[in-house]
Design a protein around this motif. Structure first.
Motif, short mmCIF file in Angstrom:
data_model
loop_
_atom_site.label_atom_id
_atom_site.label_comp_id
_atom_site.label_asym_id
_atom_site.label_seq_id
_atom_site.Cartn_x
_atom_site.Cartn_y
_atom_site.Cartn_z
N ARG A 120 -9.15 -6.18 -0.22
CA ARG A 120 -10.30 -6.45 0.59
C ARG A 120 -10.22 -7.96 1.40
O ARG A 120 -10.81 -7.88 2.42
CB ARG A 120 -11.35 -6.24 -0.13
CG ARG A 120 -11.82 -4.96 -0.53
CD ARG A 120 -13.36 -4.82 -1.38
NE ARG A 120 -13.59 -3.40 -1.48
CZ ARG A 120 -13.97 -2.96 -2.93
NH1 ARG A 120 -13.95 -3.83 -3.92
NH2 ARG A 120 -14.06 -1.65 -3.15
N ILE B 45 -8.49 -3.02 3.37
CA ILE B 45 -9.63 -2.11 2.92
C ILE B 45 -11.00 -2.20 3.00
O ILE B 45 -11.06 -3.26 3.25
CB ILE B 45 -9.18 -1.42 1.61
CG1 ILE B 45 -9.44 -2.66 0.42
CG2 ILE B 45 -7.63 -1.11 1.02
CD1 ILE B 45 -9.38 -2.13 -1.14
N GLU C 39 -9.21 6.72 3.83
CA GLU C 39 -10.45 6.43 3.47
C GLU C 39 -10.81 7.10 1.75
O GLU C 39 -11.20 6.46 1.11
CB GLU C 39 -11.60 7.00 4.16
CG GLU C 39 -12.03 6.01 5.38
CD GLU C 39 -12.08 4.63 5.20
OE1 GLU C 39 -12.95 4.44 4.40
OE2 GLU C 39 -11.83 3.73 6.00
N GLN D 174 0.78 -1.29 0.08
CA GLN D 174 -0.10 -0.05 0.07
C GLN D 174 0.81 1.24 -0.01
O GLN D 174 0.44 2.44 -0.37
CB GLN D 174 -0.81 -0.15 1.16
CG GLN D 174 -2.11 -1.27 1.05
CD GLN D 174 -2.95 -1.40 2.16
OE1 GLN D 174 -2.82 -1.80 3.16
NE2 GLN D 174 -4.12 -0.50 2.28
N LYS E 54 -7.46 4.77 -0.14
CA LYS E 54 -7.29 3.38 0.13
C LYS E 54 -7.47 2.33 -1.19
O LYS E 54 -6.75 1.36 -1.25
CB LYS E 54 -8.38 3.01 0.95
CG LYS E 54 -9.86 2.84 0.61
CD LYS E 54 -10.86 2.42 1.52
CE LYS E 54 -12.07 2.31 1.05
NZ LYS E 54 -12.93 1.93 2.19
N HIS E 55 -7.85 2.67 -2.24
CA HIS E 55 -7.70 2.07 -3.28
C HIS E 55 -6.44 2.64 -4.28
O HIS E 55 -6.32 2.39 -5.53
CB HIS E 55 -8.90 2.35 -4.31
CG HIS E 55 -10.18 2.05 -3.66
ND1 HIS E 55 -11.06 2.95 -2.89
CD2 HIS E 55 -10.53 0.51 -3.67
CE1 HIS E 55 -12.03 2.04 -2.46
NE2 HIS E 55 -11.81 0.81 -2.79
#
Length: 128
Positions: A123, A128, A78, A10, A81-82
């Motif tokens: 996920r 996330i 938030e 990340q 996060k992608h």
């Protein structure tokens, strides 16, 4: 046959950022980063001596860069996060409280949006 996707980092860093982290570590000992979503200096990744910046429930440990913990404020997490954050270095003045300030360079964040399979892996791992 089931295929698995390796969990993507990340946060990562360019070779220039890793070199600067090494230089700063030599001068200051252990380090940490914090990325918030504030204005001015708060929108830049800030490098502190390890433990100098108090993290709390509103911060997320995104990962480590060259063995250095990298935190991000939850509201900013938030929003991002992608996205993979890529720590880099450019000429210029660092944040007022960030350790790279006197070096004539500053840390900044570049980014790339995760692919769908990477998002699925993050996920599934509860990241996330």
């Amino acid at each position: 046959m089931e295929t698995t996707t390796k969990l993507p980092l990340q946060v990562t860093a360019t070779p220039a950022a890793v070199a600067l982290i090494g230089k700063l570590r030599g001068k200051h000992g252990g380090l940490m980063f914090h990325q918030s979503g504030g204005c001015c200096d708060g929108s830049s990744p800030m490098c502190y001596p390890l433990g100098e910046f108090l993290v709390g429930e509103s911060d997320v440990l995104l990962g480590e860069v060259d063995g250095t913990p990298f935190y991000i404020g939850r509201p900013q997490f938030e929003y991002w996060k992608h996205t993979q954050l890529i720590l880099d270095v450019v000429p210029g003045r660092g944040g007022m409280f960030s350790l790279e300030g006197p070096e004539g360079v500053r840390f900044l964040i570049r980014s790339r949006v995760f692919q769908d399979d990477e998002i699925g892996a993050l996920r599934a791992a509860g990241k996330i």
